[in-house]
Design a protein around this motif. Structure first.
Motif, PDB file in Angstrom:
ATOM      1  N   LYS A   1      14.873  42.868  19.395  1.00 27.14           N
ATOM      2  CA  LYS A   1      15.978  41.936  19.189  1.00 27.14           C
ATOM      3  C   LYS A   1      16.693  41.632  20.501  1.00 27.14           C
ATOM      4  CE  LYS A   1      20.197  41.425  16.429  1.00 27.14           C
ATOM      5  NZ  LYS A   1      21.067  42.092  15.418  1.00 27.14           N
TER       6      LYS A   1
ATOM      7  N   VAL B   1      14.408  39.326  22.670  1.00 31.43           N
ATOM      8  CA  VAL B   1      14.396  37.944  22.196  1.00 31.43           C
ATOM      9  C   VAL B   1      15.701  37.241  22.554  1.00 31.43           C
ATOM     10  CG1 VAL B   1      14.305  36.490  20.140  1.00 31.43           C
ATOM     11  CG2 VAL B   1      12.742  38.409  20.366  1.00 31.43           C
ATOM     12  N   ALA B   2      16.820  37.951  22.458  1.00 33.20           N
ATOM     13  CA  ALA B   2      18.123  37.347  22.730  1.00 33.20           C
ATOM     14  C   ALA B   2      18.310  37.001  24.205  1.00 33.20           C
ATOM     15  CB  ALA B   2      19.238  38.280  22.271  1.00 33.20           C
TER      16      ALA B   2
ATOM     17  N   ASN C   1      11.118  37.364  16.177  1.00 27.23           N
ATOM     18  CA  ASN C   1      12.270  36.531  15.856  1.00 27.23           C
ATOM     19  C   ASN C   1      13.550  37.200  16.325  1.00 27.23           C
ATOM     20  OD1 ASN C   1      12.768  38.569  13.990  1.00 27.23           O
ATOM     21  ND2 ASN C   1      11.830  37.459  12.299  1.00 27.23           N
ATOM     22  N   ALA C   2      14.671  36.514  16.072  1.00 26.33           N
ATOM     23  CA  ALA C   2      15.970  36.985  16.556  1.00 26.33           C
ATOM     24  C   ALA C   2      16.449  38.238  15.838  1.00 26.33           C
ATOM     25  CB  ALA C   2      17.007  35.872  16.411  1.00 26.33           C
ATOM     26  N   GLU C   3      15.860  38.593  14.717  1.00 27.93           N
ATOM     27  CA  GLU C   3      16.247  39.797  13.978  1.00 27.93           C
ATOM     28  C   GLU C   3      15.480  41.036  14.424  1.00 27.93           C
ATOM     29  OE1 GLU C   3      15.747  38.942   9.885  1.00 27.93           O
ATOM     30  OE2 GLU C   3      17.331  37.416   9.820  1.00 27.93           O
TER      31      GLU C   3
ATOM     32  N   SER D   1      16.804  30.703  22.902  1.00 26.25           N
ATOM     33  CA  SER D   1      16.715  31.354  21.597  1.00 26.25           C
ATOM     34  C   SER D   1      15.545  32.289  21.478  1.00 26.25           C
ATOM     35  CB  SER D   1      16.627  30.290  20.494  1.00 26.25           C
ATOM     36  OG  SER D   1      15.453  29.522  20.649  1.00 26.25           O
ATOM     37  N   GLY D   2      14.624  32.223  22.455  1.00 28.09           N
ATOM     38  CA  GLY D   2      13.478  33.128  22.451  1.00 28.09           C
ATOM     39  C   GLY D   2      12.266  32.538  21.793  1.00 28.09           C
ATOM     40  N   SER D   3      12.374  31.388  21.122  1.00 25.95           N
ATOM     41  CA  SER D   3      11.212  30.794  20.471  1.00 25.95           C
ATOM     42  C   SER D   3      10.415  29.999  21.471  1.00 25.95           C
ATOM     43  CB  SER D   3      11.667  29.871  19.329  1.00 25.95           C
ATOM     44  OG  SER D   3      12.508  28.865  19.840  1.00 25.95           O
TER      45      SER D   3
END
Length: 431
Positions: free
Chosen positions: A294, A297-298, A322-324, A343-345
């Motif tokens: 997390k 990704v952040a 993902n962000a979680e 956003s990391g995507s």
């Protein structure tokens, strides 16, 4: 040393009581007058204290990492206010307050452990002199004086004379050998603990004076332990060797499970985590691993090389984080490079820009195009000459001037060395 230890006499009673309780337990197994019973009592005291200090150890790790992160900002402040020490200290305190960092937090475990250390030294020193202290009465005092660890009494020191050791029922050679081995092990464990911290768990991308200080401490602390160790009783050497081994093992676990970003330990940890996620398809992610994913990704574009390599490896394996902090299979997962969004995507692939050519390359390319066009014109003329001439006369071609009419309002530019308008034919004599 006795004066310093006497300052912590308020805690000698709890420390002696804990030792007595452990001694009553181990005495039933090994015998009450054996060195194993008293030695294991001291080891158990260390373990109990270090378990209670685990929260402070976690704060120490966070404080150390926070200080490493702030080193570039601190260096800027020192250079900006190098002639104003008061303003420099004010800016430093302001930086600590804004980031929530406390420089003293890295020393909390040592400061919290020091009262127990000096209390234990005071208890063992009283045993050596034959004085009761705290929860140790006359019966326990006689039992402790008879206890030996590999032939060395608990209260014996490396610097003790042969007459004093005879009173404790030990020889000078046995005490010197045992204490020397324990001092070497104590210093070596301290050196290895500091060395693994510097070589594996430090962000190598940031070169700061803090790293130089840590390297210096890596050599200073073992020397200090060796110098002071010759004045420690055997029981205190057992205590300090045990706490060094505990610190080394605890630090190895922390470095392996929660390494510093940008360090070699982080690179090894992310490689293991990537292999695990690829193997199980992103399932069975533990809570600690989820928090690390997390955080990665952040970060978005602020990821370091290790984190970027980890995200790219997941994308190549068809996985996406993902962000979680969860990892799932994704057919559209692509490797996230430096151009990923915050956003990391993974974003759309960028169009590749052509490389800029030098002037000589552009000139050589233009000459090649001209030569190609000349070859095409020559081939066209040859094909036209081979075609048969038609018997019917063709309409006369319009003059060249009538083919291309200049656009209305456009100014015609004359070539260099020519005049505007129609040109007069040259005289035959001038041809």
């Amino acid at each position: 040393m006795d004066t310093i230890a006497s300052l912590f006499s308020f805690i000698t009673t709890p420390v002696s009581w804990i030792i007595v309780q452990f001694h009553s337990l181990y005495g039933k197994i090994f015998g009450p007058d054996t060195g194993w019973a008293w030695g294991l009592s001291i080891v158990s005291l260390v373990i109990l204290i270090r378990i209670c200090l685990i929260p402070l150890f976690v704060k120490q790790i966070k404080a150390t990492r926070g200080m490493q992160t702030l080193q570039p900002e601190m260096k800027k402040i020192q250079e900006r206010y190098k002639n104003d020490k008061q303003r420099q200290s004010e800016e430093m305190m302001k930086l600590y307050k804004e980031t929530g960092t406390n420089p003293l937090s890295s020393c909390l475990p040592i400061l919290a452990q020091s009262p127990f250390f000096f209390a234990l030294y005071h208890v063992l020193n009283s045993i050596a002199t034959g004085k009761t202290i705290g929860a140790i009465n006359e019966q326990l005092l006689d039992s402790a004086r008879q206890a030996h660890i590999f032939g060395a009494p608990l209260a014996a020191k490396f610097t003790d004379s042969a007459e004093k050791l005879d009173g404790l029922g030990a020889s000078l050679t046995d005490v010197r050998v045992v204490t020397a081995i324990m001092i070497v092990l104590m210093s070596a464990s301290q050196f290895f603990t500091q060395r693994q911290l510097m070589t594996k768990n430090v962000d190598m991308s940031v070169k700061t004076p803090f790293m130089q200080q840590q390297k210096m401490l890596m050599y200073v602390f073992p020397v200090m332990f060796a110098v002071f160790g010759i004045n420690f009783p055997v029981g205190v050497l057992v205590y300090w060797l045990t706490t060094n081994l505990w610190t080394m093992g605890q630090q190895m676990y922390v470095i392996r499970q929660n390494p510093t970003p940008g360090s070699k330990a982080q690179a090894a940890f992310l490689e293991r985590l990537q292999a695990k996620l690829v193997k199980n398809g992103g399932e069975k992610v533990r809570r600690g691993e989820k928090n690390i994913i997390k955080a990665i990704v952040a970060k978005g574009r602020d990821r370091n090389d290790n984190e970027r390599k980890f995200i790219n490896g997941l994308g190549k394996a068809g996985l996406a984080a993902n962000a979680e902090g969860l990892v799932a299979k994704s057919e559209s997962a692509v490797a996230v490079l430096d151009g990923d969004d915050e956003s990391g995507s993974a974003g759309p692939a960028k169009r590749q820009q052509p490389k800029r050519q030098s002037k000589s390359q552009r000139q050589s390319g233009a000459s090649q195009q001209v030569s190609k066009s000349d070859d095409e014109d020559a081939k066209t003329s040859l094909t036209k000459s081979d075609e048969p001439q038609d018997a019917t006369p063709k309409t006369p071609a319009k003059p060249a001037a009538a083919k291309q009419q200049p656009a209305a309002g456009a100014r015609s530019k004359a070539k260099s060395g020519q005049r505007k308008g129609p040109q007069r034919p040259k005289h035959p004599s001038k041809k």
